[in-house]
Write an enzyme that holds these catalytic residues in place. Structure first.
Site, PDB file in Angstrom:
ATOM      1  N   HIS A   1       0.851  -1.190   0.000  1.00 16.30           N
ATOM      2  CA  HIS A   1       0.000   0.000   0.000  1.00 16.30           C
ATOM      3  C   HIS A   1       0.884   1.237   0.000  1.00 16.30           C
ATOM      4  O   HIS A   1       1.960   1.241   0.592  1.00 16.30           O
ATOM      5  CB  HIS A   1      -0.876   0.047   1.260  1.00 16.30           C
ATOM      6  CG  HIS A   1      -1.867  -1.051   1.334  1.00 16.30           C
ATOM      7  ND1 HIS A   1      -3.024  -1.054   0.606  1.00 16.30           N
ATOM      8  CD2 HIS A   1      -1.877  -2.199   2.045  1.00 16.30           C
ATOM      9  CE1 HIS A   1      -3.716  -2.153   0.865  1.00 16.30           C
ATOM     10  NE2 HIS A   1      -3.033  -2.863   1.745  1.00 16.30           N
TER      11      HIS A   1
ATOM     12  N   ALA B   1      12.746 -20.246   8.852  1.00 17.52           N
ATOM     13  CA  ALA B   1      11.406 -20.003   9.385  1.00 17.52           C
ATOM     14  C   ALA B   1      11.089 -18.504   9.434  1.00 17.52           C
ATOM     15  O   ALA B   1      11.942 -17.673   9.739  1.00 17.52           O
ATOM     16  CB  ALA B   1      11.282 -20.595  10.785  1.00 17.52           C
TER      17      ALA B   1
ATOM     18  N   ALA C   1      16.429 -17.388   9.136  1.00 14.14           N
ATOM     19  CA  ALA C   1      15.127 -17.274   9.784  1.00 14.14           C
ATOM     20  C   ALA C   1      14.856 -15.843  10.229  1.00 14.14           C
ATOM     21  O   ALA C   1      15.735 -15.139  10.709  1.00 14.14           O
ATOM     22  CB  ALA C   1      15.065 -18.209  10.987  1.00 14.14           C
TER      23      ALA C   1
END
Length: 191
Positions: free
Chosen positions: A120, A147, A165
């Site tokens: 946006h 992750a 991660a």
């Protein structure tokens, strides 16, 4: 002395595996009937899909439950979310596309990773009044994401790259490089 396993445990384990296989076949048929492309040897766990015809998953993939494939728009020809062959997708990954997301063959995507190919604008009265920007996300072959990695619009990650991660990837990563951090930055190149 540790308890010895019950003789029934292997039987229950096998019955559970057969049950999952049958459920996977039912899910596969359900999603295929709605236009999703699913390669041979790929079983589908519980997933959420907004527009099934926008998703193509390659052969031999390993998918964990709670994946979310979101085509963020009205009906359009597809597929725009493409997962290559022999890809691992960990639990809870999200693919949120307006342009397109492509994951190359033999890549490993750990649990909780997010791919969002649009954003946006932030200048204006309200967030909805400002046009956002978008750009396809492309991961090469043999890419490994740890992750909870977030990959944002317009990013290309080259073949063999590794992202640690929790990283937030805001710019493209060349092949065979290792990146980490928020925002993600180059650590070193693989040997």
């Amino acid at each position: 002395m540790p308890d010895s396993p019950s003789l029934l445990q292997p039987v229950f384990y096998r019955l559970r595996a057969v049950g999952r296989s049958c459920a996977g076949a039912l899910w596969r048929g359900y999603w295929s009937a709605q236009g999703m492309q699913i390669g041979a040897g790929t079983a589908l766990p519980r997933i959420t899909v907004t527009w099934p015809h926008q998703v193509a998953i390659g052969a031999g993939c390993v998918l964990e439950p709670d994946l979310f494939f979101k085509w963020d728009g009205i009906w359009a020809p597809g597929p725009r979310i493409r997962i290559g062959d022999r890809v691992f997708l960990g639990r809870g990954c999200e693919f949120n596309a307006q342009v397109g997301i492509e994951i190359g063959d033999d890549s490993s995507i750990a649990s909780g990773c997010k791919f969002v190919d649009h954003d946006h604008g932030i200048v204006g009265e309200t967030i909805d009044a400002v046009p956002g920007r978008s750009g396809a996300i492309v991961l090469g072959k043999h890419v490994w994401l740890g992750a909870n990695v977030i990959v944002l619009r317009g990013v290309t990650i080259g073949d063999g790259a590794v992202v640690a991660a929790g990283a937030v990837v805001t710019k493209s990563i060349p092949a065979r490089e290792i990146w980490a951090g928020v925002p993600a930055h180059h650590l070193r190149t693989k040997e």
